[in-house]
Design an enzyme around this catalytic site. Structure first.
Site, PDB file in Angstrom:
ATOM      1  N   ASP A  74      22.207  57.833  91.487  1.00 50.69           N
ATOM      2  CA  ASP A  74      21.833  59.152  91.977  1.00 50.69           C
ATOM      3  C   ASP A  74      20.998  58.962  93.246  1.00 50.69           C
ATOM      4  O   ASP A  74      20.758  57.838  93.689  1.00 50.69           O
ATOM      5  CB  ASP A  74      21.114  59.943  90.883  1.00 50.69           C
ATOM      6  N   ASP A  90      27.174  61.716  82.992  1.00 51.39           N
ATOM      7  CA  ASP A  90      26.129  60.760  82.626  1.00 51.39           C
ATOM      8  C   ASP A  90      25.085  61.524  81.847  1.00 51.39           C
ATOM      9  O   ASP A  90      24.895  62.722  82.074  1.00 51.39           O
ATOM     10  CB  ASP A  90      25.471  60.159  83.873  1.00 51.39           C
TER      11      ASP A  90
END
Lengths: 377, 377
Positions: free
Chosen positions: B93, B272
């Site tokens: 991320d 996720d």
């Protein structure tokens, strides 16, 4: 007795010996290090890893298991081996040591010991008969007599009283053990425990009396409780000539790699200690290069593995920098990897000792090993 | 661009799709669940276990890694894959979400965000350019643009401001990414992130603007932050027609098994979530039979495994009683086993979804799956 517990000494080097204990659940190569699986788990390790690292046998703690999950419950679940997925031999202590070190409000009498659980304060009674019953319920392959373990230093009169009480408990344990269900089928063994604090005469008396009781093996207890190493080694040297040579000799709760090599040199065949597992959970590593503290900032950028010659893949491949990062971050994987790395080193050390004895070069091996520890990395 | 990042859709069932992303480091079967490896470790798991459980790709958190051990240090150690022993694809991320949820004293401007580390209070600046630089230093295969993630519910004017700032940051990230060293060699991808809180018009605007920027994939961010499931699903349905169909669709931070199956039904390809790993460390298990809390005393004597039909050995073989004992005792092995059991179930669910889509029976599969959860054990 006809049960299939055998101990064969294959080679000797001075007073040191190497050989094997054979039980229906497997062989134990001696000198052996037994990883500690206190509460039915070697902390932070899968059992298949502990096995792959070279362990032939685990130790379980009767005190912890009788409190939680409880011996009768373990028996209902098929025994300790089945419950924890370790089909190989298991040795259990009798609970005596942990009652001394962990339990609250303990009270010792001729009959046994009463105490309160350190977990929830519940009251328990542990007698010699119950200690053996519990170990039978767990399905332990090698069982220990109940003993009273005193703290060192200890007044002579107190050490003598506790040692003689332990002798009387040894007889009661033996009697109970000989009629234990499953004993012959599983080749189970019961070991007596030599006590007597740091008093040579008491230790000799204990060893002689126990030898007469014909146990399958003999433990030396009440050491590695904070005394200097030379006191421990003196007690081993004192006791050893009075124990049956043909039976396994087990030094309980020992120890550092240095303690182990010195005890092996003096004829000890079996060891257990929380040191490699506990140290691994606190960022400390044992290796051929001595002890490392991976919390130390000097490891933060070190791309080298702990020991590139290790047979254990994580020891050989993970960078010290990564292990440092995991330890600093409190990551469970750090505990897992360091515990494995430490157990790998302990087992590598034991394999080295066994081979050195077989090849009659133990003194050289120990000298080289100590050089490596002193040299560091 | 010529870099070897490809996404192939092999089959469709309604709006759902199954296929694969191909990268030099490996293939990702979609719909995919990515276990979260926040600080360069999937907590309580060895990487070889995570792989064996069926993971094709892991997620790493830029925020955590930039603070500790630091992006430049990871680069010096050869990158994240080498450091943590995961040679397969990694998605990172951008750090935006954790800056919002974890950092102290954060201050957002057009340029980027400044904040204090939650670990030691040190001050950091994260700009779109730095977010991409960090992900390049880590060696991430699939990178995320820096975005500003708002909390829900959120006033429209605030949601619009944050969404449009994220669009401008997306352009700056794209520009930086296109000249990133190693981009073509490793087939690296950059995904844009759709924002806009729970406002349909804002979400559509965000999706359209990002589509024009030609990212390798598209994430839907700012959901699964506490809103009701129907709000989340409405936002997915709103956004999906405005995203390029031929590119992967990634729903960030999701979710429960139920969230996942409903999002897959609506065309999401990647997920996720910390849920399986975090729940595993707290005694909770996901299985075909729904959710179990292993702390509950009803498991104390239960000899049954979690699911005897599981492909994962611990799911199939350890008794609930033993797992209960480990959880009650706070044993690390309990966290290890339950984390693995949960990841195994998540990956089993994804494999089931992929096969069901390929065989055009997704609705039936989801209905049967939900029946199993509702039935319990």
């Amino acid at each position: 007795m006809s049960a299939p517990f055998t101990f064969e000494i294959a080679a000797r080097d001075g007073t040191a010996r190497t050989g094997r204990i054979v039980l229906p659940r497997g062989e134990i190569r001696t000198p052996a290090f037994m990883p500690v699986g206190t509460a039915a788990t070697v902390k932070a390790m899968h059992t298949h890893e502990v096995r792959a690292l070279g362990a032939d046998i685990l130790l379980g703690n009767t005190y912890h298991l009788m409190l939680r999950p409880g011996a009768e419950r373990v028996a209902r679940l098929g025994g300790l081996h089945k419950m924890m997925h370790w089909p190989h031999p298991i040795l259990t202590d009798s609970g005596g040591f942990q009652v001394m070190s962990l339990a609250k409000l303990r009270k010792i009498s001729e009959k046994g010991v009463t105490f309160q659980s350190h977990i929830d304060g519940a009251r328990y009674e542990l007698t010699p008969e119950r200690a053996i019953e519990i170990q039978g319920l767990l399905g332990s392959d090698i069982q220990m007599q109940l003993d009273e373990c005193v703290r060192l230093p200890c007044p002579d009169v107190e050490a003598a009283r506790a040692m003689r009480l332990s002798l009387r408990w040894a007889e009661r344990c033996r009697k109970t053990f000989l009629v234990q269900p499953g004993r012959e089928e599983w080749g189970r063994a019961l070991f007596g425990i030599v006590q007597g604090a740091a008093d040579r005469a008491l230790r000799v008396e204990s060893a002689r009396e126990l030898s007469d009781m014909d146990f399958e093996g003999y433990s030396i207890g009440g050491l590695a409780v904070g005394e200097p190493q030379d006191v421990m080694l003196e007690m081993i040297e004192t006791v050893m000539p009075h124990l049956p040579d043909a039976k396994p000799h087990y030094l309980m709760g020992v120890g550092t790699p240095d303690d182990i090599v010195e005890a092996v040199r003096r004829g000890v065949d079996m060891f257990d200690c929380v040191m490699p597992t506990r140290a691994g959970r606190h960022g400390q590593v044992f290796s051929r290069f001595g002890k490392l503290n991976l919390k130390n900032a000097r490891h933060a950028d070190d791309p080298r593995p702990i020991d590139e010659a290790s047979a254990w893949e994580p020891t050989r491949t993970y960078s010290r920098a990564y292990l440092h990062h995991l330890v600093k971050s409190g990551e469970i994987l750090g505990m897992m990897l360091l515990t494995g790395i430490n157990l790998a080193y302990y087992q590598e050390l034991m394999a080295g000792l066994r081979l050195a004895i077989a090849e009659s070069r133990l003194d050289d091996f120990i000298a080289q090993t100590k050089e490596g520890w002193a040299r560091g990395d």
